[in-house]
Enzyme design. Structure first.
Site, PDB file in Angstrom:
ATOM      1  N   ASP A  58      -4.719 -13.142   0.394  1.00 50.64           N
ATOM      2  CA  ASP A  58      -6.004 -12.539   0.744  1.00 50.64           C
ATOM      3  C   ASP A  58      -6.037 -12.324   2.255  1.00 50.64           C
ATOM      4  OD1 ASP A  58      -8.998 -12.106  -0.287  1.00 50.64           O
ATOM      5  OD2 ASP A  58      -9.070 -13.107   1.661  1.00 50.64           O
ATOM      6  N   ASN A  78     -13.504  -3.862   8.412  1.00 54.62           N
ATOM      7  CA  ASN A  78     -14.315  -2.760   7.902  1.00 54.62           C
ATOM      8  C   ASN A  78     -15.594  -2.571   8.707  1.00 54.62           C
ATOM      9  OD1 ASN A  78     -12.649  -1.870   5.819  1.00 54.62           O
ATOM     10  ND2 ASN A  78     -13.450  -3.363   4.371  1.00 54.62           N
ATOM     11  N   ASP A 137      -8.389   0.222   5.209  1.00 56.90           N
ATOM     12  CA  ASP A 137      -7.339   0.744   4.324  1.00 56.90           C
ATOM     13  C   ASP A 137      -5.973   0.648   4.989  1.00 56.90           C
ATOM     14  OD1 ASP A 137      -9.315   1.319   2.526  1.00 56.90           O
ATOM     15  OD2 ASP A 137      -9.331   3.484   2.903  1.00 56.90           O
ATOM     16  N   GLU A 163      -9.165  -6.915  -1.419  1.00 49.13           N
ATOM     17  CA  GLU A 163      -8.131  -7.189  -0.415  1.00 49.13           C
ATOM     18  C   GLU A 163      -7.160  -8.262  -0.874  1.00 49.13           C
ATOM     19  OE1 GLU A 163     -11.708  -9.742   0.823  1.00 49.13           O
ATOM     20  OE2 GLU A 163     -11.323  -7.827  -0.132  1.00 49.13           O
TER      21      GLU A 163
END
Length: 342
Positions: free
Chosen positions: A215, A223, A232, A258
């Protein structure tokens, strides 16, 4: 779903009785999905289902609610996946191509036989009053026969090309259906299929099987601070490092959000921890720049949880132990790898 339409009534009754008897012996709740599983097991049409249940029984595995649901979902629940459809159509295309080839081969053989007959006619007509006319007729007929064969051969070439293009399109569609568009890794469906097969193989062979879940640390920050495009970009970087860090025969997949996952058939816990740690350090040493401006973003780190498959363990239970180890890695300060204690 399983159908009884093609079974004789007496055989269906016998199979049903045997299935119910086994369910009673193994204390399997008599629900419709459970009965479907055990009916299919006794019937024996699914080699994978029979093999899996035989292994579980030999290991004295208790067929609890979770395991029965896993068996039903894995082997009997209709999924209608693109991959299955593509495989079916691909097989049909093979049959079509074989039929076309057989038709052409038969036509050419008929033409050859017909030509031989005409040659015999020609030999007979040579004794006639007008041999030149007879030979011309013979030549014309042979020409027409050759043209028919050539036309059929051209159709075969054309059909082969069209079928090849269609098969290629189907293969590409199947690949897309099994690939995560953002990361290029296997998607969730492909991952589950691979892992279930690996579980069966591990139980059959006695080999190890381990999984690690990773993770991205503080992913929300990327973000929120830099936008989803950078998020991304980070995921693609992590996916690339994961794919490059595992071995041939392993699978790297996007588990969700993620979270990414590595599945390592034949690897014990210690080896898998080493590989997960290698992936972690590779990611931590990478430089991330914002593509639009070239701005250096800083270090990206991951946390990883590792677990080794226990014979007879369900898909959900294995992932849950992996997730628990990942949670402990997060609690330990992130940017580390922790193995399952179970």
């Amino acid at each position: 779903m399983l159908s009884l339409d093609d079974l004789e009534p007496d055989h269906a009754t016998s199979v049903s009785k045997h299935a119910l008897q086994l369910m009673a012996e193994l204390e399997v709740p008599a629900t419709p999905p459970n009965f479907t599983v055990w009916f299919a097991y006794v019937l024996g049409r699914s080699a994978a289902l029979r093999k899996t249940i035989d292994i579980l029984r030999s290991n004295d595995r208790k067929f609890d609610k979770a395991l029965n649901r896993e068996l039903y979902n894995t082997f009997l629940k209709s999924t209608g996946s693109v991959g299955e459809v593509a495989q079916t159509i691909s097989g049909e295309l093979d049959a079509i191509l074989v039929n076309v080839r057989n038709d052409v081969a038969g036509a050419i053989a008929d033409s050859a036989a017909h030509s031989e007959e005409l040659m015999e006619v020609g030999r007979t007509l040579r004794t006639a009053n007008d041999p030149q006319l007879a030979l011309k007729r013979l030549a014309d007929e042979l020409t027409r026969a050759t043209e028919r064969a050539s036309a059929l051969e051209a159709k075969l070439v054309e059909a082969s090309g069209e079928l090849g293009d269609l098969r290629k399109s189907l293969e590409q569609a199947e690949l897309r259906s099994r690939t995560d568009a953002l990361t290029g890794l296997a998607n969730r469906g492909a991952m589950e299929s691979f892992l279930r097969t690996a579980q069966i193989n591990a139980m059959e062979s006695g080999d190890s099987l381990s999984v690690f879940l990773i993770d991205v640390d503080h992913f929300k920050k990327f973000n929120d601070t830099y936008g989803h495009q950078l998020g991304d970009q980070v995921l693609r970087l992590v996916a690339k490092c994961l794919q490059e860090g595992i071995r041939d025969g392993d699978l790297a997949a996007r588990y969700g959000g993620e979270e990414l996952i590595g599945i390592l058939p034949g690897a014990p816990l210690t080896i898998t921890q080493e590989i997960a740690e290698r992936v972690r350090t590779r990611i931590a040493s990478a430089n991330v720049k914002k593509r639009a401006t070239g701005e250096l973003i800083g270090q990206v780190t991951i946390s990883a949880g590792v677990a080794q498959f226990k014979p007879g363990e369900s898909f959900e239970a294995l992932i849950e132990r992996c997730d628990q180890a990942l949670y402990r890695a997060k609690q330990s300060g992130r940017n580390c790898t922790i193995g399952s204690d179970d």
